[in-house]
Design an enzyme around this catalytic site. Structure first.
Site, PDB file in Angstrom:
ATOM      1  N   ALA A  71       0.824  -1.212   0.000  1.00  0.00           N
ATOM      2  CA  ALA A  71       0.000   0.000   0.000  1.00  0.00           C
ATOM      3  C   ALA A  71       0.856   1.259   0.000  1.00  0.00           C
ATOM      4  CB  ALA A  71      -0.937  -0.014   1.206  1.00  0.00           C
ATOM      5  N   GLU A 116      10.321   3.882   6.031  1.00  0.00           N
ATOM      6  CA  GLU A 116      10.335   2.423   6.015  1.00  0.00           C
ATOM      7  C   GLU A 116      11.274   1.918   7.106  1.00  0.00           C
ATOM      8  OE1 GLU A 116      10.263  -1.383   5.824  1.00  0.00           O
ATOM      9  OE2 GLU A 116       8.871  -0.261   4.541  1.00  0.00           O
ATOM     10  N   HIS A 156      -2.126 -14.063   5.547  1.00  0.00           N
ATOM     11  CA  HIS A 156      -3.134 -13.134   5.049  1.00  0.00           C
ATOM     12  C   HIS A 156      -3.780 -12.339   6.182  1.00  0.00           C
ATOM     13  CE1 HIS A 156      -3.838 -15.784   1.203  1.00  0.00           C
ATOM     14  NE2 HIS A 156      -2.673 -15.175   1.222  1.00  0.00           N
TER      15      HIS A 156
END
Length: 543
Positions: A14, A34, A470
């Site tokens: 994203a 990051e 997930h």
């Protein structure tokens, strides 16, 4: 450091997509923070390299869940990408959007504007699909999507068995329907992985209005009254504070995003007070609604040596052939991801004809990525329940921003989840036993023929099943007062703060979650640019 309009926390799927899209506006000044390092290294680029990278602590944050009674008190591995590109740099490359109804479910749950017909233009906007043109597919986007480039005789016969069982052939799971069986599509650029970093962030970093800082761990969101104005982060042992004139945007994923919100005083008041964190917003659902797909691997030992990659990986001649296929033709086993063929099926528990089982097939067998392939000729069919009802949570364990939060997975806590996964095991056994495939194998290794009754199969699942990585849903999007973010992804109760990542999913999609996460960022960029310019969203995503 100063002079930014948008601060994006995280350069994963994203964050990289959003940063690239926002930087298309020359006047917008964007900073991406990051926590990991650069996405360099051969194994991060080679498609099958996910096998080595996903448990490499240099590029992956190896979270673990709490002991979970639903899986025999085991602690589930929950690795998340800690590198530029995030999990898109280490995942299994499978590109599948999910069933159309997945997004209609989101809209029905209060995510206005997120039905399938409304998100389809955003899916199309970011992809270039190498297959036949289709009204469902994109042809001009930054992300390259390819059909399977490898053929295996055992996989082909498994598909024959599935079709004979009644599952239709489906040549594009991202087209009109996800139902049926076929080959999986992958995010490939030539012979290499195409991640959010390679497709979006690296090209965009050539623009002067986009800045990336690596090794920058955000510890807190900074506020001025009700408005988020910046963040504090640690880089090389030094604490920095940086401010955003427009918005702070959390793209940390389903683990780190709720953790950072809670550390910043946005979360369940009881949890915050337990850790002496001043309550800025009592948001009981921050960290709740955790969902994941629980995958059960079944393994059979093949009769004929040579059909399993277990054999080829120990044969120098076969290895050389695979290398040449990859190098000269961008094809072969080195271009595959976490599944070669498979598809979506309906068990007897499926509702309204909607698939409730996802199947993944690989002509190999292994305990988990990073471990040696088994010495026998293994063949694997994995499956998971598409629409799990079990829900977990993520809560901070301390005020230390570098400490892992507590992850309660709560697998199989819903009775329906138990029933569907047991039925899934029976369906896979039926496929193995069909004449189109039965001649291929000599014995069932996992779960093992001794597990026959429903109770025995469920026990085997509890002892053997694993995550498909997930994790989603911990900052639920909706229109009700309890939702963490509204349908424009703005955090309820504060100004200047959005969440753009898989944590906003109200409900997990039926298959792999990377493609929907790209879409979330693509749509978010359109909404943010709409807010900034006053144009319509249709204009904002027409890149």
């Amino acid at each position: 450091m100063s002079g930014f309009d948008y601060i994006i926390i995280g350069s994963g799927t994203a964050g990289s997509t959003l940063a690239a899209r926002l930087s298309e506006e020359d006047a917008a000044r964007i900073l991406v923070l990051e926590g990991g390092g650069a996405d360099r290294g051969f194994w991060l680029k080679l498609p099958v390299g996910y096998y080595k990278s996903i448990y490499d602590n240099r590029v992956s944050h190896l979270y673990k869940g709490d002991p979970d009674p639903g899986i025999a008190d085991r602690q589930m591995d929950c690795p998340r990408g800690r590198v530029v590109g995030g999990s898109s740099s280490i995942n299994g490359l499978i590109y599948i959007r999910g069933q159309h109804a997945d997004f209609d479910d989101w809209a029905a749950l209060g995510a206005r504007g997120w039905s399938f017909n409304e998100v389809l233009p955003h899916f199309r906007a970011f992809e270039t699909y190498a297959g036949p043109p289709s009204q469902y597919r994109g042809a001009h986007g930054p992300l390259q999507v390819s059909d399977l480039r490898n053929s295996n005789p055992a996989c082909n016969e498994w598909l024959q068995a599935a079709r004979a069982h009644g599952l239709p052939q489906n040549d594009d799971f991202n087209g009109e329907s996800a139902y049926g069986v076929g080959g999986y599509q992958l995010t490939l650029r030539g012979r290499w992985r195409d991640s959010a970093a390679t497709a979006f962030l690296h090209p965009a970093l050539k623009r002067p209005n986009l800045t990336l800082e690596t090794g920058a761990r955000v510890t807190e969101i900074v506020f001025d009254g009700p408005r988020a104005t910046g963040v504090r982060y640690v880089q090389n042992g030094t604490t920095h504070e940086v401010h955003a004139d427009c918005e702070v945007i959390l793209c940390g994923g389903s683990v780190q995003t709720p953790q950072l919100l809670q550390l910043s005083g946005i979360g369940p008041k009881e949890l915050l007070r337990e850790h002496d964190i001043p309550v800025r917003i009592d948001a009981p659902e921050v960290g709740e609604n955790l969902q994941d797909h629980l995958q059960m691997r079944t393994i059979v030992e093949l009769d004929e040596r040579g059909a399993s990659l277990n054999d080829h990986m120990r044969n120098p001649i076969s290895l050389a052939k695979m290398g040449l296929e990859w190098l000269l033709g961008s094809r072969g086993p080195l271009t595959v991801g976490a599944g070669q063929v498979g598809g979506a099926a309906c068990t007897k528990h499926a509702e309204n004809g909607r698939p409730d089982l996802q199947l993944f097939v690989m002509p190999l067998s292994v305990d988990k990525p990073g471990k040696p392939l088994h010495r026998y000729s293994g063949f694997t069919t994995s499956f998971w329940q598409c629409h799990p009802e079990s829900r977990g949570s993520i809560h901070i364990a301390s005020t230390d921003p570098f400490a892992d939060p507590r992850i309660r997975t709560n697998y199989l806590s819903a009775e329906k989840d138990q029933k569907v996964i047991v039925e899934g095991a029976r369906m896979v056994r039926e496929l193995y036993s069909r004449p189109e495939f039965r001649h291929r194998w000599r014995r069932e290794v996992i779960p093992g023929a001794e597990h026959q009754s429903d109770a025995e199969v469920l026990t085997a699942v509890r002892q053997m099943a694993g995550t498909v990585y997930h994790l989603v849903g911990t900052c639920r999007m909706g229109s009700d007062a309890g939702a963490v973010v509204d349908p424009e992804l703005r955090v309820n109760g504060v100004e200047g703060l959005r969440v753009v990542d898989a944590s906003v999913m109200p409900k997990i999609t039926s298959a792999n979650t990377n493609a929907p996460t790209f879409m979330i960022a693509e749509k978010a960029a359109a909404m943010i640019r709409t807010d900034a310019s006053g144009t319509s969203e249709d204009t904002a995503y027409a890149h």
